[in-house]
Scaffold this motif. Structure first.
Motif, PDB file in Angstrom:
ATOM      1  N   PHE A   5       0.842  -1.185   0.000  1.00  0.00           N
ATOM      2  CA  PHE A   5       0.000   0.000   0.000  1.00  0.00           C
ATOM      3  C   PHE A   5       0.884   1.245   0.000  1.00  0.00           C
ATOM      4  O   PHE A   5       1.924   1.283   0.669  1.00  0.00           O
ATOM      5  N   TRP A   7       0.781   5.268   0.808  1.00  0.00           N
ATOM      6  CA  TRP A   7       0.106   6.447   1.349  1.00  0.00           C
ATOM      7  C   TRP A   7       0.849   7.637   0.782  1.00  0.00           C
ATOM      8  O   TRP A   7       2.043   7.810   1.044  1.00  0.00           O
ATOM      9  N   PHE A  78      -9.951   2.055   4.727  1.00  0.00           N
ATOM     10  CA  PHE A  78      -8.788   2.852   4.345  1.00  0.00           C
ATOM     11  C   PHE A  78      -8.243   2.488   2.966  1.00  0.00           C
ATOM     12  O   PHE A  78      -7.221   3.031   2.559  1.00  0.00           O
ATOM     13  N   ARG A  79      -8.912   1.589   2.253  1.00  0.00           N
ATOM     14  CA  ARG A  79      -8.423   1.184   0.930  1.00  0.00           C
ATOM     15  C   ARG A  79      -9.580   0.963  -0.059  1.00  0.00           C
ATOM     16  O   ARG A  79      -9.595  -0.028  -0.783  1.00  0.00           O
ATOM     17  N   SER A  84      -8.337   4.392  -4.244  1.00  0.00           N
ATOM     18  CA  SER A  84      -7.086   3.737  -4.613  1.00  0.00           C
ATOM     19  C   SER A  84      -6.752   3.988  -6.080  1.00  0.00           C
ATOM     20  O   SER A  84      -5.608   4.317  -6.430  1.00  0.00           O
ATOM     21  N   PRO A 118      -2.828  -0.671   5.234  1.00  0.00           N
ATOM     22  CA  PRO A 118      -2.697   0.756   4.917  1.00  0.00           C
ATOM     23  C   PRO A 118      -2.137   1.514   6.118  1.00  0.00           C
ATOM     24  O   PRO A 118      -2.556   1.293   7.259  1.00  0.00           O
ATOM     25  N   SER A 120      -2.637   4.489   6.985  1.00  0.00           N
ATOM     26  CA  SER A 120      -3.663   5.309   7.633  1.00  0.00           C
ATOM     27  C   SER A 120      -4.496   4.511   8.626  1.00  0.00           C
ATOM     28  O   SER A 120      -4.975   5.059   9.631  1.00  0.00           O
ATOM     29  N   GLY A 140      -8.090   8.805   6.101  1.00  0.00           N
ATOM     30  CA  GLY A 140      -6.727   8.921   5.593  1.00  0.00           C
ATOM     31  C   GLY A 140      -6.630   9.536   4.223  1.00  0.00           C
ATOM     32  O   GLY A 140      -5.524   9.818   3.757  1.00  0.00           O
ATOM     33  N   THR A 210      -4.598   6.790  -0.291  1.00  0.00           N
ATOM     34  CA  THR A 210      -4.012   5.461  -0.179  1.00  0.00           C
ATOM     35  C   THR A 210      -4.243   4.736  -1.499  1.00  0.00           C
ATOM     36  O   THR A 210      -5.373   4.665  -1.978  1.00  0.00           O
ATOM     37  N   ARG A 212      -3.430   1.105  -3.625  1.00  0.00           N
ATOM     38  CA  ARG A 212      -2.974  -0.270  -3.527  1.00  0.00           C
ATOM     39  C   ARG A 212      -1.947  -0.565  -4.612  1.00  0.00           C
ATOM     40  O   ARG A 212      -2.137  -0.209  -5.768  1.00  0.00           O
TER      41      ARG A 212
END
Length: 213
Positions: A5, A7, A78-79, A84, A118, A120, A140, A210, A212
């Motif tokens: 991941f 960020w 968070f993803r 993403s 992630p 975040s 995040g 964030t 991937r």
């Protein structure tokens, strides 16, 4: 080998701010909080110990391990795929890059790479539910217009500066879900303020996402 991941924070020139803001808003709208995740968040606020990143013995399968209910639903916040994909546009080149020609590099942004989790998510768990609720943005992900950077920075610093030893320990626990021994919890807490300070110095906006790998 786990999933990677990214960020990332990227400074956004004023001439592109409105278009990036609209694209960011559309990606957030396509990333709603599921009922299951909302239940996890509500329970976490009422009972902080209800959320944990560590595996536990699976009562249904002796000799196997599982995670507590809600762990994966929390992390999925968070993803989301839409955000993403938006973030990947600032990392990739060619036809897969964003349409504004804005690239992530040392002068214009910051990148944190984590394994399996992630960054975040680890930050939010480290903060605890009450403090995490004070953060701007969408789990995040964040867009700040050039004119708003200076006003938001003090509010972020109030939440994230000088994390307690307990906060750092909780963040480290979540990082341990992946191979993240080289990521220091202090870096999680400084990421957002650093991104806004860089944008403020450049008199630009900033987007934080964030993506991937």
């Amino acid at each position: 080998m786990g999933v990677t991941f990214f960020w990332l924070s990227v400074c956004i020139p004023p001439e592109h701010a409105s278009e990036v803001a609209a694209s960011f808003a559309a990606a957030v709208a396509a990333s709603p909080v599921s009922p299951a995740a909302r239940q996890v968040l509500d329970r976490w606020r009422e009972a902080p110990g209800s959320l944990s990143p560590e595996a536990v013995p699976d009562p249904a399968r002796p000799g196997f391990w599982t995670f507590r209910e809600g762990t994966e639903a929390f992390e999925a916040l968070f993803r989301p795929e839409a955000l993403s994909a938006f973030g990947q546009g600032f990392i990739r080149t060619g036809t897969e890059a964003n349409g504004w020609g804005i690239q992530l590099d040392e002068d214009h942004g910051t990148l944190m790479i984590t394994d399996r989790v992630p960054a975040s998510a680890a930050l939010y768990f480290g903060l605890g539910s009450a403090q995490a609720a004070r953060l701007a943005g969408h789990f995040g992900a964040l867009f700040v217009a050039p004119s708003d950077v200076g006003g938001l920075l003090p509010a972020l610093e109030a939440v994230l500066e000088r994390p307690s030893p307990e906060m750092l320990a909780r963040a480290r626990r979540w990082l341990r879900r992946g191979n993240n021994t080289d990521v220091h919890p202090e870096e999680l807490f400084s990421f957002l303020p650093h991104a806004l300070r860089k944008a403020e110095a450049r008199k630009e906006g900033v987007v934080v996402l964030t993506a991937r790998g």
